[in-house]
Scaffold this active site. Structure first.
Site, PDB file in Angstrom:
ATOM      1  N   GLY A  92       8.338 -39.432  30.483  1.00  0.00           N
ATOM      2  CA  GLY A  92       8.064 -39.305  29.060  1.00  0.00           C
ATOM      3  C   GLY A  92       9.231 -39.769  28.209  1.00  0.00           C
ATOM      4  O   GLY A  92      10.280 -40.160  28.720  1.00  0.00           O
ATOM      5  N   ASN A  93       9.062 -39.699  26.910  1.00  0.00           N
ATOM      6  CA  ASN A  93      10.099 -40.111  25.966  1.00  0.00           C
ATOM      7  C   ASN A  93       9.710 -39.636  24.583  1.00  0.00           C
ATOM      8  O   ASN A  93       8.555 -39.270  24.344  1.00  0.00           O
ATOM      9  CB  ASN A  93      10.297 -41.638  25.985  1.00  0.00           C
ATOM     10  CG  ASN A  93       9.014 -42.394  26.185  1.00  0.00           C
ATOM     11  OD1 ASN A  93       8.198 -42.494  25.270  1.00  0.00           O
ATOM     12  ND2 ASN A  93       8.791 -42.896  27.398  1.00  0.00           N
ATOM     13  N   HIS A 123       3.779 -36.789  30.170  1.00  0.00           N
ATOM     14  CA  HIS A 123       3.049 -36.922  31.419  1.00  0.00           C
ATOM     15  C   HIS A 123       2.474 -35.558  31.802  1.00  0.00           C
ATOM     16  O   HIS A 123       2.485 -35.170  32.968  1.00  0.00           O
ATOM     17  CB  HIS A 123       3.966 -37.423  32.542  1.00  0.00           C
ATOM     18  CG  HIS A 123       4.427 -38.831  32.364  1.00  0.00           C
ATOM     19  ND1 HIS A 123       5.455 -39.366  33.109  1.00  0.00           N
ATOM     20  CD2 HIS A 123       4.021 -39.829  31.542  1.00  0.00           C
ATOM     21  CE1 HIS A 123       5.665 -40.624  32.744  1.00  0.00           C
ATOM     22  NE2 HIS A 123       4.799 -40.931  31.797  1.00  0.00           N
ATOM     23  N   SER A 181      14.711 -45.768  26.040  1.00  0.00           N
ATOM     24  CA  SER A 181      13.514 -45.625  26.864  1.00  0.00           C
ATOM     25  C   SER A 181      12.819 -46.966  27.020  1.00  0.00           C
ATOM     26  O   SER A 181      12.771 -47.777  26.094  1.00  0.00           O
ATOM     27  CB  SER A 181      12.552 -44.628  26.210  1.00  0.00           C
ATOM     28  OG  SER A 181      11.269 -44.721  26.776  1.00  0.00           O
ATOM     29  N   SER A 182      12.245 -47.181  28.181  1.00  0.00           N
ATOM     30  CA  SER A 182      11.524 -48.434  28.431  1.00  0.00           C
ATOM     31  C   SER A 182      10.290 -48.572  27.547  1.00  0.00           C
ATOM     32  O   SER A 182       9.736 -49.655  27.414  1.00  0.00           O
ATOM     33  CB  SER A 182      11.096 -48.504  29.903  1.00  0.00           C
ATOM     34  OG  SER A 182      10.252 -47.420  30.230  1.00  0.00           O
ATOM     35  N   GLU A 183       9.869 -47.467  26.918  1.00  0.00           N
ATOM     36  CA  GLU A 183       8.674 -47.493  26.084  1.00  0.00           C
ATOM     37  C   GLU A 183       8.989 -47.626  24.593  1.00  0.00           C
ATOM     38  O   GLU A 183       8.130 -47.372  23.747  1.00  0.00           O
ATOM     39  CB  GLU A 183       7.846 -46.214  26.310  1.00  0.00           C
ATOM     40  CG  GLU A 183       7.411 -45.979  27.727  1.00  0.00           C
ATOM     41  CD  GLU A 183       6.359 -46.969  28.222  1.00  0.00           C
ATOM     42  OE1 GLU A 183       6.184 -48.030  27.590  1.00  0.00           O
ATOM     43  OE2 GLU A 183       5.725 -46.676  29.242  1.00  0.00           O
ATOM     44  N   HIS A 239       5.811 -39.095  23.966  1.00  0.00           N
ATOM     45  CA  HIS A 239       5.006 -39.549  25.109  1.00  0.00           C
ATOM     46  C   HIS A 239       5.205 -38.562  26.244  1.00  0.00           C
ATOM     47  O   HIS A 239       6.344 -38.267  26.631  1.00  0.00           O
ATOM     48  CB  HIS A 239       5.440 -40.948  25.530  1.00  0.00           C
ATOM     49  CG  HIS A 239       4.924 -41.380  26.861  1.00  0.00           C
ATOM     50  ND1 HIS A 239       3.626 -41.161  27.277  1.00  0.00           N
ATOM     51  CD2 HIS A 239       5.538 -42.035  27.884  1.00  0.00           C
ATOM     52  CE1 HIS A 239       3.466 -41.656  28.489  1.00  0.00           C
ATOM     53  NE2 HIS A 239       4.607 -42.189  28.879  1.00  0.00           N
ATOM     54  N   HIS A 266      -1.917 -43.235  32.936  1.00  0.00           N
ATOM     55  CA  HIS A 266      -0.498 -43.144  32.579  1.00  0.00           C
ATOM     56  C   HIS A 266      -0.139 -41.785  31.988  1.00  0.00           C
ATOM     57  O   HIS A 266       0.599 -41.017  32.597  1.00  0.00           O
ATOM     58  CB  HIS A 266      -0.160 -44.278  31.592  1.00  0.00           C
ATOM     59  CG  HIS A 266       1.289 -44.412  31.270  1.00  0.00           C
ATOM     60  ND1 HIS A 266       1.839 -45.588  30.795  1.00  0.00           N
ATOM     61  CD2 HIS A 266       2.304 -43.521  31.314  1.00  0.00           C
ATOM     62  CE1 HIS A 266       3.136 -45.414  30.594  1.00  0.00           C
ATOM     63  NE2 HIS A 266       3.431 -44.167  30.888  1.00  0.00           N
ATOM     64  N   GLY A 287      16.009 -42.911  31.898  1.00  0.00           N
ATOM     65  CA  GLY A 287      16.505 -42.512  33.208  1.00  0.00           C
ATOM     66  C   GLY A 287      17.554 -41.422  33.246  1.00  0.00           C
ATOM     67  O   GLY A 287      18.301 -41.327  34.220  1.00  0.00           O
ATOM     68  N   TYR A 323      -3.538 -25.306   6.746  1.00  0.00           N
ATOM     69  CA  TYR A 323      -3.177 -24.289   7.738  1.00  0.00           C
ATOM     70  C   TYR A 323      -1.678 -24.154   7.872  1.00  0.00           C
ATOM     71  O   TYR A 323      -0.949 -25.152   7.835  1.00  0.00           O
ATOM     72  CB  TYR A 323      -3.782 -24.655   9.105  1.00  0.00           C
ATOM     73  CG  TYR A 323      -3.418 -23.677  10.201  1.00  0.00           C
ATOM     74  CD1 TYR A 323      -4.046 -22.459  10.321  1.00  0.00           C
ATOM     75  CD2 TYR A 323      -2.404 -23.990  11.101  1.00  0.00           C
ATOM     76  CE1 TYR A 323      -3.707 -21.563  11.323  1.00  0.00           C
ATOM     77  CE2 TYR A 323      -2.051 -23.102  12.114  1.00  0.00           C
ATOM     78  CZ  TYR A 323      -2.696 -21.884  12.214  1.00  0.00           C
ATOM     79  OH  TYR A 323      -2.347 -21.009  13.182  1.00  0.00           O
ATOM     80  N   TYR A 379     -12.105 -26.478  19.177  1.00  0.00           N
ATOM     81  CA  TYR A 379     -11.739 -26.940  17.829  1.00  0.00           C
ATOM     82  C   TYR A 379     -10.295 -27.420  17.721  1.00  0.00           C
ATOM     83  O   TYR A 379      -9.956 -28.195  16.817  1.00  0.00           O
ATOM     84  CB  TYR A 379     -12.011 -25.845  16.798  1.00  0.00           C
ATOM     85  CG  TYR A 379     -11.001 -24.726  16.760  1.00  0.00           C
ATOM     86  CD1 TYR A 379      -9.897 -24.787  15.907  1.00  0.00           C
ATOM     87  CD2 TYR A 379     -11.139 -23.594  17.575  1.00  0.00           C
ATOM     88  CE1 TYR A 379      -8.963 -23.773  15.863  1.00  0.00           C
ATOM     89  CE2 TYR A 379     -10.216 -22.578  17.534  1.00  0.00           C
ATOM     90  CZ  TYR A 379      -9.130 -22.661  16.678  1.00  0.00           C
ATOM     91  OH  TYR A 379      -8.202 -21.646  16.644  1.00  0.00           O
TER      92      TYR A 379
END
Length: 213
Positions: A28-29, A97, A74-76, A95, A157, A46, A210, A116
């Site tokens: 994740g990132n 996982h 991050s690679s993303e 992101h 993914h 990493g 809310y 909901y």
């Protein structure tokens, strides 16, 4: 240090990803965009979340140039920046996982209004077509799919959640993981009845006011 507050929040919420079970290891990132400065703080690639220090968090400009940090982002980073360009209401991307949302992503099942709390995303959570991680194709897939939703499953993914703040993006990731689990469990027993669009419209309207303002 550039974006000091944003980098501190990346460290804080990175550790919350682990403690909440929304990801494991270095998976994740997460990022925060400072729109006034046109700079984004994003987690480094990493490195265990527990070992990341604020100065390790990478600061990028909107053209993906590293502005501050000796670490690699991050690679993303590509889909984070693409989402910021796509929607001006987004100032944070997370992101994950997480187990159940990733299960839905691997089944390539969108998450409908079985509960909901799917309203944290919208009327549903759509699925972006599969593309290799860290690629322009993945960024394109996510940005074409997300539309006005606040969460999107990335086929085979994981999940991406967005918000006007990192606290909001984290809440989206957490609540959608819960709904993904409920959907998985109800599908294991039978065919769950869904909340109608009319009723979800009412939920989304109430969500606008809310909580504490």
């Amino acid at each position: 240090m550039l974006l000091e507050k944003e980098r501190e929040k990346i460290v804080l919420f990175g550790n919350k990803l682990i403690s909440s079970g929304l990801t494991t290891g270095t998976g994740g990132n997460l990022s925060i965009l400072n729109r006034e400065k046109g700079l984004a703080a994003i987690s480094p690639t990493g490195i265990e979340y527990s070992e990341i220090k604020p100065e390790d968090v990478v600061v990028l400009d909107m053209d993906a140039n590293i502005v501050d940090s000796k670490k690699k982002p991050s690679s993303e980073y590509g889909f984070h920046l693409a989402l910021y360009k796509k929607r001006l209401d987004i100032c944070s991307v997370i992101h994950t996982h997480s187990a159940y949302a990733t299960t839905m992503a691997c089944l390539q099942w969108e998450i409908p209004a079985v509960h909901y709390l799917v309203g944290f995303s919208g009327h549903k959570v759509p699925v972006a077509p599969y593309a290799e991680f860290g690629t322009r194709e993945l960024a394109d897939s996510i940005t074409m799919t997300i539309k006005d939703y606040n969460a999107v499953l990335m086929a085979n993914h994981g999940m991406a959640a967005v918000g006007e703040s990192i606290a909001r993006a984290f809440a989206v990731a957490e609540e959608i993981e819960f709904v993904a689990r409920i959907y998985y469990q109800t599908k294991s027993v039978g065919l769950p009845p869904l909340i109608s669009k009319h009723e979800m419209d009412k939920v989304l309207e109430r969500f606008k006011t809310y909580g504490q303002k």
